[in-house]
Motif scaffolding. Structure first.
Motif, PDB file in Angstrom:
ATOM      1  N   VAL A 237       1.393   1.711  -0.688  1.00 49.56           N
ATOM      2  CA  VAL A 237       1.219   0.517  -1.518  1.00 49.56           C
ATOM      3  C   VAL A 237       1.634   0.820  -2.951  1.00 49.56           C
ATOM      4  N   ASP A 238       2.149  -0.204  -3.630  1.00 55.13           N
ATOM      5  CA  ASP A 238       2.470  -0.050  -5.052  1.00 55.13           C
ATOM      6  C   ASP A 238       1.227  -0.426  -5.868  1.00 55.13           C
ATOM      7  N   ALA A 239       1.394  -0.546  -7.186  1.00 56.86           N
ATOM      8  CA  ALA A 239       0.245  -0.813  -8.057  1.00 56.86           C
ATOM      9  C   ALA A 239      -0.463  -2.123  -7.702  1.00 56.86           C
ATOM     10  N   MET A 240       0.318  -3.167  -7.417  1.00 59.26           N
ATOM     11  CA  MET A 240      -0.276  -4.448  -7.038  1.00 59.26           C
ATOM     12  C   MET A 240      -0.973  -4.357  -5.680  1.00 59.26           C
ATOM     13  N   PHE A 245      -5.957  -3.929  -2.400  1.00 57.57           N
ATOM     14  CA  PHE A 245      -6.823  -3.162  -1.508  1.00 57.57           C
ATOM     15  C   PHE A 245      -8.221  -2.999  -2.092  1.00 57.57           C
ATOM     16  N   LEU A 246      -8.296  -2.664  -3.361  1.00 54.73           N
ATOM     17  CA  LEU A 246      -9.590  -2.429  -4.003  1.00 54.73           C
ATOM     18  C   LEU A 246     -10.444  -3.693  -4.085  1.00 54.73           C
ATOM     19  N   LYS A 261       1.934   8.797  -5.478  1.00 56.50           N
ATOM     20  CA  LYS A 261       2.053   7.594  -4.656  1.00 56.50           C
ATOM     21  C   LYS A 261       0.688   7.249  -4.068  1.00 56.50           C
ATOM     22  N   SER A 262       0.499   5.961  -3.778  1.00 53.67           N
ATOM     23  CA  SER A 262      -0.777   5.498  -3.231  1.00 53.67           C
ATOM     24  C   SER A 262      -0.610   5.082  -1.780  1.00 53.67           C
ATOM     25  N   GLY A 284       1.808  -8.921   1.114  1.00 52.98           N
ATOM     26  CA  GLY A 284       3.141  -9.371   0.743  1.00 52.98           C
ATOM     27  C   GLY A 284       4.110  -8.213   0.619  1.00 52.98           C
ATOM     28  N   GLU A 285       4.876  -8.211  -0.474  1.00 53.62           N
ATOM     29  CA  GLU A 285       5.911  -7.184  -0.691  1.00 53.62           C
ATOM     30  C   GLU A 285       5.347  -5.869  -1.215  1.00 53.62           C
ATOM     31  N   HIS A 286       4.036  -5.795  -1.358  1.00 57.42           N
ATOM     32  CA  HIS A 286       3.435  -4.633  -2.018  1.00 57.42           C
ATOM     33  C   HIS A 286       2.950  -3.558  -1.043  1.00 57.42           C
TER      34      HIS A 286
END
Length: 311
Positions: A237-240, A245-246, A261-262, A284-286
């Motif tokens: 996952v990226d930052a968004m 997730f959180l 990386k996450s 979505g795209e994240h």
């Protein structure tokens, strides 16, 4: 320890006694005799009823000790309580008979004018947004009581299939506008997650012989899911995506950081594939589904089905 906190702890400490001496407070809370005497004056002003007995073995006798004075709250304590109430304001369905406005007004009426004005000013500038209950949950109170009393329940349930089962509930929880409960299915010796709003009927089972204690249920719950969740998965996952997730992570998932990386990692059962794919689509795209391969394929298949709607 602040004085207000100490006074609260002293009330709790004294609630288990009918008689005590000043040295008991001094020893328990590590305070001087002078401080202990001042605390006794403060406790009396708060409504703690007692009388003193002089002499070598004298001390304090509590009067009507089952009716001890209310706990003392600071202004910050009061503000936090009312904000917590504000945070559940949109829960139109709860397991309890009292509604938010009833509890709010009752507590507010117990405050002094100065305290009331301060709390209302704070609440006027603070807002709490969350998903309200999106469906009715008729049996919520009954489910909660059966859980606490460790009862077996007979349920009539309709979601994807029609079920009539005897169960014992381990926990009731709220997520994303829906009330759920985790329960042990007695005749099948397995665990299942149910939606409260899909219950058609619910009553105490006639035969209670197979009910388990809370401790036994907890052990069974952990043991079952250790074996049931047999497939590990991993998604980048990226930052968004990390933020998403959180905001609403599910059980048996966690965030893992590797080489800047996450990743979302966890375990699931193949029976839950549709639910997991639906959850991942919300990113979505994240998100990028990495493994296992059949999860990635199911995810891509769902994306293709969505795209076909626009062709």
């Amino acid at each position: 320890m602040k004085k207000s906190e100490r006074l609260n702890q002293e009330l709790i400490f004294l609630s288990e006694r009918s008689f005590f001496q000043l040295k008991d407070l001094m020893s328990e809370f590590e305070i001087s005799k002078r401080t202990a005497l001042r605390d006794m004056t403060a406790l009396e002003e708060m409504g703690l009823a007692f009388y003193t007995e002089t002499g070598k073995n004298g001390g304090y006798h509590l009067v009507q000790k089952s009716l001890l004075a209310p706990v003392y709250f600071t202004q910050d304590d009061l503000t936090m309580i009312f904000y917590a109430l504000q945070s559940v304001k949109r829960l139109s369905v709860t397991p309890f008979d009292k509604s938010y406005p009833q509890i709010f007004e009752k507590l507010l009426a117990s405050l002094s004018k100065r305290q009331k004005d301060y709390v209302l000013k704070i609440l006027d500038v603070l807002e709490f947004y969350d998903i309200p209950v999106i469906s009715s949950s008729t049996f919520l109170r009954q489910l909660l009581e059966a859980t606490v009393e460790e009862q077996l329940l007979w349920i009539d349930y309709q979601q994807k299939e029609h079920l009539q089962q005897v169960i014992q509930i381990y926990t009731v929880f709220y997520r994303s506008g829906i009330w759920f409960f985790e329960a042990y299915v007695v005749d099948e010796a397995r665990w299942k997650t149910y939606r409260v709003d899909c219950l058609l009927a619910c009553e105490k089972a006639d035969n209670q012989e197979k009910r388990q204690s809370r401790k036994e249920l907890a052990q069974s719950f952990r043991s079952f899911y250790q074996d049931y969740l047999d497939t590990p998965f991993k998604c980048e996952v990226d930052a968004m995506g990390k933020e998403h997730f959180l905001k609403g992570a599910y059980r048996d998932m966690k965030l893992q950081e590797e080489n800047d990386k996450s990743y979302i990692v966890g375990r699931f059962n193949r029976e839950e594939l549709d639910y997991l794919v639906h959850y991942l689509i919300t990113f979505g795209e994240h998100v990028t589904v990495l493994e296992p391969s059949f999860l990635r394929e199911a995810y891509l298949e769902k994306l293709c089905a969505i795209m076909k709607r626009y062709q």
